[in-house]
Design a protein around this motif. Structure first.
Motif, mmCIF file in Angstrom:
data_model
loop_
_atom_site.group_PDB
_atom_site.id
_atom_site.type_symbol
_atom_site.label_atom_id
_atom_site.label_comp_id
_atom_site.label_asym_id
_atom_site.label_seq_id
_atom_site.Cartn_x
_atom_site.Cartn_y
_atom_site.Cartn_z
ATOM 1 N N ILE A 76 0.836 -1.207 0.000
ATOM 2 C CA ILE A 76 0.000 0.000 0.000
ATOM 3 C C ILE A 76 0.872 1.258 0.000
ATOM 4 C CG2 ILE A 76 -1.640 1.334 1.383
ATOM 5 C CD1 ILE A 76 -2.765 -1.391 2.340
ATOM 6 N N GLN A 102 -4.815 0.822 -6.317
ATOM 7 C CA GLN A 102 -5.333 -0.405 -5.705
ATOM 8 C C GLN A 102 -4.895 -1.668 -6.453
ATOM 9 O OE1 GLN A 102 -9.609 -0.951 -6.269
ATOM 10 N NE2 GLN A 102 -9.633 0.679 -7.797
ATOM 11 N N ARG A 106 -4.185 -5.065 -4.189
ATOM 12 C CA ARG A 106 -5.330 -5.968 -4.041
ATOM 13 C C ARG A 106 -5.073 -7.276 -4.790
ATOM 14 N NH1 ARG A 106 -10.909 -3.191 -5.225
ATOM 15 N NH2 ARG A 106 -11.641 -5.085 -4.152
ATOM 16 N N PHE A 139 -7.199 -3.767 2.690
ATOM 17 C CA PHE A 139 -7.092 -3.420 1.279
ATOM 18 C C PHE A 139 -8.307 -2.629 0.801
ATOM 19 C CE2 PHE A 139 -4.108 -7.201 0.274
ATOM 20 C CZ PHE A 139 -3.017 -6.434 0.652
ATOM 21 N N ASN A 140 -9.484 -2.979 1.274
ATOM 22 C CA ASN A 140 -10.672 -2.251 0.856
ATOM 23 C C ASN A 140 -10.623 -0.792 1.307
ATOM 24 O OD1 ASN A 140 -11.717 -4.478 -0.390
ATOM 25 N ND2 ASN A 140 -13.305 -4.877 1.118
ATOM 26 N N ALA A 143 -8.031 1.023 -0.754
ATOM 27 C CA ALA A 143 -8.450 1.246 -2.136
ATOM 28 C C ALA A 143 -9.421 2.414 -2.240
ATOM 29 C CB ALA A 143 -9.091 -0.016 -2.701
ATOM 30 N N CYS A 264 -11.538 -4.286 -8.970
ATOM 31 C CA CYS A 264 -10.885 -2.968 -8.951
ATOM 32 C C CYS A 264 -11.574 -1.995 -9.902
ATOM 33 C CB CYS A 264 -9.408 -3.105 -9.345
ATOM 34 S SG CYS A 264 -8.336 -3.800 -8.074
#
Length: 301
Positions: A76, A102, A106, A139-140, A143, A264
């Motif tokens: 990230i 992202q 991801r 990750f969500n 993103a 994505c």
């Protein structure tokens, strides 16, 4: 072990999904409901079953969880630092970067679970399910964060309603409480789980499109290099740092070398960004997985 040959059945299903979607009446109108079925029902059942099937030893998996989280945070940080890199930063469009960063961190859960089962059987599925559980929320949030000003309200609510998060958390709780799937229900649950892998891989292939990859070449190369080269190297470093077992190392390396998530482009489009460009990156990432997974598992491991 020939990892390219080992992964061939899974990528053959991806190719089959692409061919069916592009050259038969089974087009996107057919595959979009299939993606929803896999995402909201079949895939969560697989995650839940994989976790509750056998007791989770938190002490034994704590190293894997720590390595996975550190690798995730590193990915990230690198993805969002791209606009400040010397030379490269001058060639990056900030809006495209916000939408496509992202892609660098991801991962495609469908492919991950299928490969984990092929590499290490039920234990591999359980280990990668734990990684999915701890990394998907992170990750969500990462993103959505750079696109939040164009997004919809209720972001936290959306995270709490994510079927993958719900299935993983409920599976872990059930496992720790000693719950097991009743014998009379186990065959049905197993069939649902098995169908999710094949349909998920074919749906990933059906969603591939190159779109607008001609724009933002520098950004595209940087993001995909992070996803398919740098992330596996970080995974190897984390495995050594935490002293992971051979099976855990294999799962972590596979996890860090996976193609990016097929959703994505959905997220980018929904939040007002160039979804077609991100869709092209997702497609190219899926194709690059044919190289990065054998590299991580056969060379680095």
């Amino acid at each position: 072990m020939n990892y390219a040959q080992l992964l061939l059945p899974d990528f053959s299903l991806i190719l089959l999904g692409y061919l069916l979607c592009r050259f038969t009446p089974l087009n996107r109108a057919v595959w979009q409901p299939v993606e929803s079925l896999v995402y909201y029902l079949l895939f969560p059942v697989l995650l839940f079953q994989s976790i509750v099937k056998s007791p989770v030893d938190l002490a034994a998996t704590s190293g894997l969880i720590g390595a996975g989280l550190l690798a995730a945070l590193s990915g990230i940080a690198l993805a969002y630092s791209l606009p400040w890199w010397p030379v490269l930063g001058r060639h990056i469009d900030r809006r495209d970067h916000a939408a496509s960063a992202q892609v660098a961190f991801r991962f495609n859960s469908f492919i991950g679970l299928a490969i984990a089962e092929r590499l290490a059987g039920g234990q591999g599925v359980q280990l990668i399910a734990v990684l999915i559980g701890v990394c998907v929320p992170l990750f969500n949030m990462a993103a959505v964060w750079p696109m939040a000003r164009h997004g919809q309200q209720g972001f936290v609510r959306e995270l709490l309603r994510n079927p993958l998060i719900l299935a993983t958390v409920s599976g872990l709780v059930a496992n720790l409480l000693g719950f097991r799937i009743p014998e009379w229900m186990a065959p049905t649950v197993s069939r649902i789980s098995a169908s999710s892998l094949a349909l998920g891989l074919m749906a990933a292939g059906a969603g591939m499109q190159l779109g607008q990859l001609a724009r933002g070449r520098s950004l595209s190369v940087a993001v995909l290099t992070l996803r398919h080269l740098v992330q596996p190297l970080i995974g190897l470093a984390m495995a050594r740092l935490f002293g992971l077992s051979p099976v855990q190392t294999t799962v972590l390396l596979a996890f860090t070398a996976l193609p990016t998530a097929s959703t994505c482009y959905v997220l980018a489009a929904r939040m007002g960004y160039n979804g077609a460009y991100v869709a092209g990156l997702v497609t190219l990432s899926t194709l690059l997985g044919v190289v990065s997974l054998p590299f991580a598992l056969g060379v680095l491991r």
